[in-house]
Write a protein that holds these residues in place. Sequence first.
Motif, PDB file in Angstrom:
ATOM      1  N   LEU A  64      -4.633 -45.851 -27.236  1.00 14.27           N
ATOM      2  CA  LEU A  64      -4.544 -46.298 -28.618  1.00 14.27           C
ATOM      3  C   LEU A  64      -3.376 -47.262 -28.768  1.00 14.27           C
ATOM      4  CD1 LEU A  64      -5.123 -42.962 -30.593  1.00 14.27           C
ATOM      5  CD2 LEU A  64      -6.736 -44.802 -30.235  1.00 14.27           C
ATOM      6  N   PHE A  65      -3.620 -48.369 -29.437  1.00 14.13           N
ATOM      7  CA  PHE A  65      -2.605 -49.390 -29.668  1.00 14.13           C
ATOM      8  C   PHE A  65      -2.418 -49.498 -31.175  1.00 14.13           C
ATOM      9  CE2 PHE A  65      -1.324 -53.968 -29.731  1.00 14.13           C
ATOM     10  CZ  PHE A  65      -0.203 -53.842 -28.936  1.00 14.13           C
ATOM     11  N   ARG A  66      -1.252 -49.024 -31.676  1.00 14.57           N
ATOM     12  CA  ARG A  66      -1.026 -48.914 -33.118  1.00 14.57           C
ATOM     13  C   ARG A  66      -0.167 -50.073 -33.618  1.00 14.57           C
ATOM     14  NH1 ARG A  66       1.005 -44.094 -33.322  1.00 14.57           N
ATOM     15  NH2 ARG A  66      -0.704 -42.955 -34.290  1.00 14.57           N
ATOM     16  N   ILE A  67      -0.611 -50.700 -34.730  1.00 16.98           N
ATOM     17  CA  ILE A  67       0.134 -51.776 -35.384  1.00 16.98           C
ATOM     18  C   ILE A  67       0.284 -51.401 -36.856  1.00 16.98           C
ATOM     19  CG2 ILE A  67       0.245 -54.250 -35.877  1.00 16.98           C
ATOM     20  CD1 ILE A  67      -2.060 -54.426 -33.681  1.00 16.98           C
ATOM     21  N   PRO A  68       1.492 -51.156 -37.343  1.00 16.27           N
ATOM     22  CA  PRO A  68       1.671 -50.888 -38.777  1.00 16.27           C
ATOM     23  C   PRO A  68       1.198 -52.082 -39.611  1.00 16.27           C
ATOM     24  CG  PRO A  68       3.631 -50.273 -37.536  1.00 16.27           C
ATOM     25  CD  PRO A  68       2.757 -51.025 -36.593  1.00 16.27           C
ATOM     26  N   LEU A  69       0.506 -51.828 -40.690  1.00 20.44           N
ATOM     27  CA  LEU A  69      -0.042 -52.914 -41.508  1.00 20.44           C
ATOM     28  C   LEU A  69       1.046 -53.811 -42.088  1.00 20.44           C
ATOM     29  CD1 LEU A  69      -2.896 -51.038 -43.410  1.00 20.44           C
ATOM     30  CD2 LEU A  69      -3.137 -52.623 -41.497  1.00 20.44           C
ATOM     31  N   ASN A  70       2.215 -53.230 -42.426  1.00 22.23           N
ATOM     32  CA  ASN A  70       3.265 -54.064 -43.010  1.00 22.23           C
ATOM     33  C   ASN A  70       4.026 -54.885 -41.963  1.00 22.23           C
ATOM     34  OD1 ASN A  70       4.483 -51.837 -41.888  1.00 22.23           O
ATOM     35  ND2 ASN A  70       5.869 -51.446 -43.605  1.00 22.23           N
ATOM     36  N   TYR A  71       3.716 -54.692 -40.675  1.00 24.58           N
ATOM     37  CA  TYR A  71       4.264 -55.536 -39.619  1.00 24.58           C
ATOM     38  C   TYR A  71       3.455 -56.829 -39.465  1.00 24.58           C
ATOM     39  CZ  TYR A  71       7.532 -52.080 -37.672  1.00 24.58           C
ATOM     40  OH  TYR A  71       8.576 -51.207 -37.469  1.00 24.58           O
TER      41      TYR A  71
END
Length: 258
Positions: A117-124
């Motif tokens: 899983l590769f997680r990217i915060p939306l506010n980033y």
Amino acid sequence: MSSETSSADDTKDPQIPSHPMYTKEPRSYYTPQSINPEINKSTTTEEYFIFRPSVVQQAVQNLTGYLSEDEDGQLQSSWILAQISHWGTEREVLVFLCEHSFLICYYNFLEMGSCRLFRIPLNYIDTVIWGPLAYSKMALNKREGYALQVKWDKLRAPPSFLSWWNPWTEDLSYVNLIQHPGVATQEDLRDMCQLEQFKEKLMEMVKLEHQHSPLPGTANGPLILNRPVQIDTSIGLVSLVNSKVQLGYAKPRWGFGF
């Protein structure tokens, strides 16, 4: 003579059937029959494992157990897409849109278990680019269609020379998403494959998260651009082989599945 014949008949085992298939020595002379039933040509088999019945549902169910309530929030939607690297190689991915994050899932559809899983915060996310794929004039493999480039952490230093020339590097602050090349026969799965609909949903959720949890330097929200998405491969031998054999997609090949 009649008496002897009658006596011989009486000694036969009544449980042994009288049939021409059963010879005197069946193990020596009997050959199993080969039967080739006709196959219904109207029955279609999905070319890609990801589109086979219940496979996606099972994968989504398995993966949702790894989501974090604190970091991700509630799962909003799941999508079947493909990722194209800066070198033009492709692989199929499951994408999750959650309240606070955007997750790319590399799932093993053969074993139905191992994944990353590769997680990217939306506010980033600070830049979203939508447009046709663009290649250099010398590129051997040029994929047609549109792509969605999602960028984050614009203050990060450019990747190193080694990272840039590594077709499998993950040290890049962006990801390119394209539509899956397969066509699902089930209506609900076809809805999960629409790249343009995914783009609209992603931009809506990114804008909302920037309003709720802005970061320094992103107070005005993400930059949204309509322009070609450049693939940096120059000649692209790796991309050509990957595309011709579709190594990034789980599908049956030459009687095997990989």
